[in-house]
Scaffold this active site. Sequence first.
Site, PDB file in Angstrom:
ATOM      1  N   ASP A  95      36.786 -50.823 -21.731  1.00 18.71           N
ATOM      2  CA  ASP A  95      37.671 -50.998 -21.513  1.00 18.71           C
ATOM      3  C   ASP A  95      37.225 -49.304 -20.911  1.00 18.71           C
ATOM      4  O   ASP A  95      37.543 -49.252 -21.578  1.00 18.71           O
ATOM      5  CB  ASP A  95      39.270 -51.156 -23.070  1.00 18.71           C
ATOM      6  CG  ASP A  95      40.538 -50.194 -21.516  1.00 18.71           C
ATOM      7  OD1 ASP A  95      39.793 -49.886 -20.704  1.00 18.71           O
ATOM      8  OD2 ASP A  95      41.325 -50.523 -22.357  1.00 18.71           O
ATOM      9  N   SER A 146      48.940 -50.063 -24.553  1.00 13.92           N
ATOM     10  CA  SER A 146      48.211 -49.451 -23.567  1.00 13.92           C
ATOM     11  C   SER A 146      48.644 -47.801 -23.700  1.00 13.92           C
ATOM     12  O   SER A 146      48.790 -47.032 -25.220  1.00 13.92           O
ATOM     13  CB  SER A 146      48.020 -49.661 -21.831  1.00 13.92           C
ATOM     14  OG  SER A 146      47.478 -48.525 -21.035  1.00 13.92           O
ATOM     15  N   HIS A 204      40.090 -53.635 -20.167  1.00 20.00           N
ATOM     16  CA  HIS A 204      41.696 -53.318 -20.737  1.00 20.00           C
ATOM     17  C   HIS A 204      42.667 -54.760 -20.569  1.00 20.00           C
ATOM     18  O   HIS A 204      43.846 -54.026 -21.285  1.00 20.00           O
ATOM     19  CB  HIS A 204      42.049 -52.552 -18.895  1.00 20.00           C
ATOM     20  CG  HIS A 204      43.935 -51.520 -20.008  1.00 20.00           C
ATOM     21  ND1 HIS A 204      43.672 -50.750 -20.926  1.00 20.00           N
ATOM     22  CD2 HIS A 204      44.816 -51.522 -19.602  1.00 20.00           C
ATOM     23  CE1 HIS A 204      44.539 -50.048 -21.338  1.00 20.00           C
ATOM     24  NE2 HIS A 204      45.663 -50.747 -20.070  1.00 20.00           N
TER      25      HIS A 204
END
Length: 698
Positions: free
Chosen positions: A637, A551, A671
Amino acid sequence: MTTETPVPVAKRVPSERTHHGDTVVDEYAWLAAKDDPETIAHLTAENAHTEARTAHLAELRNTLFEETRRRTQETDLSVPTRKGDHWYYTRTVEGQQYGVHCRRAVRDGETDPPVSVDGAPLDGEEVLLDGNLLAEGHDFFSLGAFDVSPDGRWLAYSTDFSGDERFTLRVKDLTTGEVLADEVPGTFYGTAWSADASVLFYVTVDDAWRPHRVWRHRIGTPSTEDVVVHQEDDERFWVGVELTRSEKFVLIDIHSKITSEVLVIPAGNPTGEPASVAPRRQGVEYSVEHHGHRFLILHNDDAEDFALAYTSADAPGDWVPLIPHTPGTRLESVDAFADHLVVSLRTNGLTGLRVLPVGGGDGHDIDFPEPLYSVGLDSNPEYRTRQVRLRYASLVAPESVYDYDLVTRELTLRRRKPVLPGPDGREYDPADYEQHRDWALADDGTRVPISLVCRAGTPRDGSAPCVIYGYGSYEASMDPWFSVARLSLLDRGVVFAVAHVRGGGELGRRWYDQGKMLAKKNTFTDFVACARHLVKSGWTSADRLVARGASAGGLLMGAVANLAPDAFAGVVAQVPFVDPLTSILDPSLPLTVTEWEEWGNPLDDPEVYAYMKSYAPYENVAAVDYPAILAVTSLNDTRVLYHEPAKWIARLRAVAPQGDYLLKTEMGAGHGGPSGRYDSWREEAFVNAWILDRLGAA
């Protein structure tokens, strides 16, 4: 094994953008069209290429998966937590992907949580939700809300079957097992019950996936009759909702990155108008906890590392100091119980808990002996209690659950997560491993902490392979954690290191502030300094070092690959935020406007634009010798859109074609990657097999 590289579709016209007199050509912007068959074809071809390039690792992947599975007690049961007249817990069953959420009635004279034998169901168990049944027919499943009403009758729960974190909210009658017709699609995390359980509050998002509305739903009525309780129109702010532990107030938390406001509604009067505890002031953050006649206020008003105060719950006004600001001791949260307060804090890079008796007397910190560890409060729904539940772990100590007596200060171990014998049949022994705290020196003279774990006796002559992990954003701290899958690396001689770089929160608010906005590059140079330090101090060598992050940590990976490609043998970037400038320039994208107080606003500020462009990984790909790169992403995501790593890998191939770059896209996840525990273990085995191959430690 094929080495053919899929060629990105080239027939599309490159897009152009111009900001502050700067015109940028984006050759791969077309990959943002998620519904375009050409995009899906490209991602599918990339997956096929990655599978072909890693086919020689199939046996190792399976071995790593089986090692994780063998070391895990698959049929297991969490330590039951008491709420009202029931013990609540979650079971897992061997062969099943998801947890089974249960409760059992508290029996006469029962004070300690009941204990399961080998993870078997407790006698008298009531199954509330079985994730495996809910997930049937779906490749992905995630539970958002799981909220039992104060009277124990209703269960509010929400589900997501795609990974985009947009949930459908439902209500189950736990007395009959019936799921009511009440159904609300498109909800976000967070719910709160009224005192009489007749009303449920929930949150929805706007088109940019910003939680902006809190709704009131009356049980047994259609969602079309639901009422908006609060709508936040300032696009910098998001909202959340929760019920206080005392069950006296519903809190509506309104927060930007640097400013907050809390509204309260008496839980006994759910149709009442929300009242502000304190109006928002730019740059002032505060949170609220209810305690008797007062609201506890944790705040940073003239208190960089936060202070604790209180105000009247009947007529909130001036804040009366309770714990003054102490530079270097970051107060993170306060939990109120009838006779005690427990403050979660961090100092010297470690987490801690401080207990304060309400009726007077000295407070005290709960002590733990290890040099590196992570401790925090677990689920503690009971307001009137003298025991609190803690969760503890270190790099060598498996996750442990303790109950702490607030009066006698006795710490009782309820359960340490079992680690079953590995492939050699030996029992897990923490003494077989070492954990260390080291410090690197950044370019500006700042000392940057590094946490390390390795097999006992690992040589310090530069010969050991090493993985260095980093994040460094949003004041998120990478506190020591235990990982069963990591043992497969350690037992093959790999050193695992965590670089606690600026932008995280390990050393307080200043540590965070020095790694954001126009100081963001400190995050990247800190990480490189940590990597160089590991080599200089003999932990590893550059050709035996792999960097890993996810991320915002994936942004870190892309930045350091550009900044110091010679420092690493490989880079793993998972759901990586590698095209931040393009994303932050588009206010219509999820999270963009709320992120401007983290990164700056390049749309309006030429200095921010130039600064972000100077470090954004996608903007700075160059014709250099990059380390091997593995990028892992997910099609659904919402937080970091799949096309960022897809574009990045395409540009790397075009600009530095001599490199080894792989892209793996989960086509039905979000995600967090695959949702089932076995699927997650296989994903981790895939990444670790690639790492071991790069390190020559397979």
